[in-house]
Write an enzyme that holds these catalytic residues in place. Structure first.
Site, PDB file in Angstrom:
ATOM      1  N   TYR A 144       0.846  -1.202   0.000  1.00  0.00           N
ATOM      2  CA  TYR A 144       0.000   0.000   0.000  1.00  0.00           C
ATOM      3  C   TYR A 144       0.880   1.250   0.000  1.00  0.00           C
ATOM      4  CZ  TYR A 144       0.985  -0.085   5.053  1.00  0.00           C
ATOM      5  OH  TYR A 144       1.604  -0.117   6.281  1.00  0.00           O
ATOM      6  N   GLN A 177       9.285  -6.084   6.567  1.00  0.00           N
ATOM      7  CA  GLN A 177       8.748  -4.829   6.042  1.00  0.00           C
ATOM      8  C   GLN A 177       9.790  -4.107   5.203  1.00  0.00           C
ATOM      9  OE1 GLN A 177       6.393  -1.585   8.384  1.00  0.00           O
ATOM     10  NE2 GLN A 177       8.534  -1.025   8.575  1.00  0.00           N
TER      11      GLN A 177
END
Length: 281
Positions: free
Chosen positions: A173, A213
């Site tokens: 995103y 991440q």
């Protein structure tokens, strides 16, 4: 002198290190065209893309690409490209368009960014010793600090990330920091921003081993300010980390999120088999 007030600290951006460039491609497949094509043409298209996917995933060049089957999101596949230069990203996109497979692919969205390691704490500590207004001294000290940081082994792994084999799921995103009159991230002092990001990082570290991440910066490269890419063994981990982070002040007060895509990485052979079965229907 340690602990002195920082001059114009709301105007001092955090230093950062940059690594590989990243291109996220949201792909819609021309199912009708594939099913209506001559069988030999359809098979050639499938084989060409399977071979391309395998080539992309190899370690023979600086970077790699992964193909993911998407659940929802109004698209079929996410292709994630990591390369050391923008030129190599352009080549990867051209390879897709020029393949026999390219005739059956519609690119719905593309997002360009570069892997980024934001160094809020380092910048704050350096500014306590060196006046950022003294450009010559500041630039020299910052260059030395960044070079020392880049020599650390874990920093190289963060700047040139690879998806762990045991984490096949991806969540992607884009996001911004708010610039509202009463919620303007860019008018906070460096001390405030560094403190908020330190607390934000503590939340993320609780998911170490469960989530990998990658933060990539896109200021001047695309419409949002950052792209976030997460990998996990279980897609419920995405819900867990994002839900928890929404309550941390850096996100609750200052973060704006774009659309989310979630998918699972596929090997070339799996991808070919999936499309073959659909095209035969």
């Amino acid at each position: 002198m340690t602990g002195r007030p920082l001059p114009h600290s709301s105007e001092l951006p955090p230093a950062s290190l940059e690594g590989w460039y990243v291109l996220h491609q949201s792909i819609e497949l021309d199912w009708a065209g594939l099913k209506g094509a001559e069988p030999a043409q359809a098979r050639e298209a499938l084989r060409s893309f399977a071979a391309l996917a395998e080539t992309w995933s190899a370690d023979s060049e600086p970077g790699w690409s992964g193909v993911y089957r998407v659940a929802g999101g109004g698209t079929d596949f996410l292709i994630l490209h990591f390369r050391d230069t923008v030129d190599r990203l352009i080549e990867a996109v051209s390879d897709l368009k020029l393949s026999a497979w390219g005739d059956h692919v519609l690119v719905r969205e593309e997002y360009l960014s570069v892997v980024e390691l934001g160094l809020y704490s380092l910048t704050r500590e350096l500014a306590e010793r060196i006046d950022p207004g003294d450009r010559e001294a500041w630039d020299a000290a910052l260059a030395d600090a960044l070079a020392e940081e880049r020599r650390k082994g874990y920093v190289g792994r963060r700047l040139e990330p690879r998806q762990p084999e045991h984490m096949p799921y991806v969540c992607y995103y884009p996001m911004d920091k708010r610039r509202n009159p009463e919620q303007n991230w860019y008018r906070l002092s460096l001390e405030e921003r560094a403190g908020l990001m330190a607390a934000h990082g503590k939340v993320g570290r609780r998911f170490a081993g469960r989530i990998l991440q990658v933060i990539s910066g896109s200021m001047g490269l695309d419409d949002w300010e950052w792209a976030v890419t997460l990998w996990a063994a279980d897609p419920l981990e995405f819900k867990a980390i994002i839900s928890e982070m929404r309550y941390d002040e850096a996100s609750a007060e200052y973060a704006e999120f774009g659309p989310f895509l979630v998918g699972k990485r596929m090997a070339g052979a799996e991808f070919e088999g999936l499309i073959s079965s659909r095209a035969a229907q």
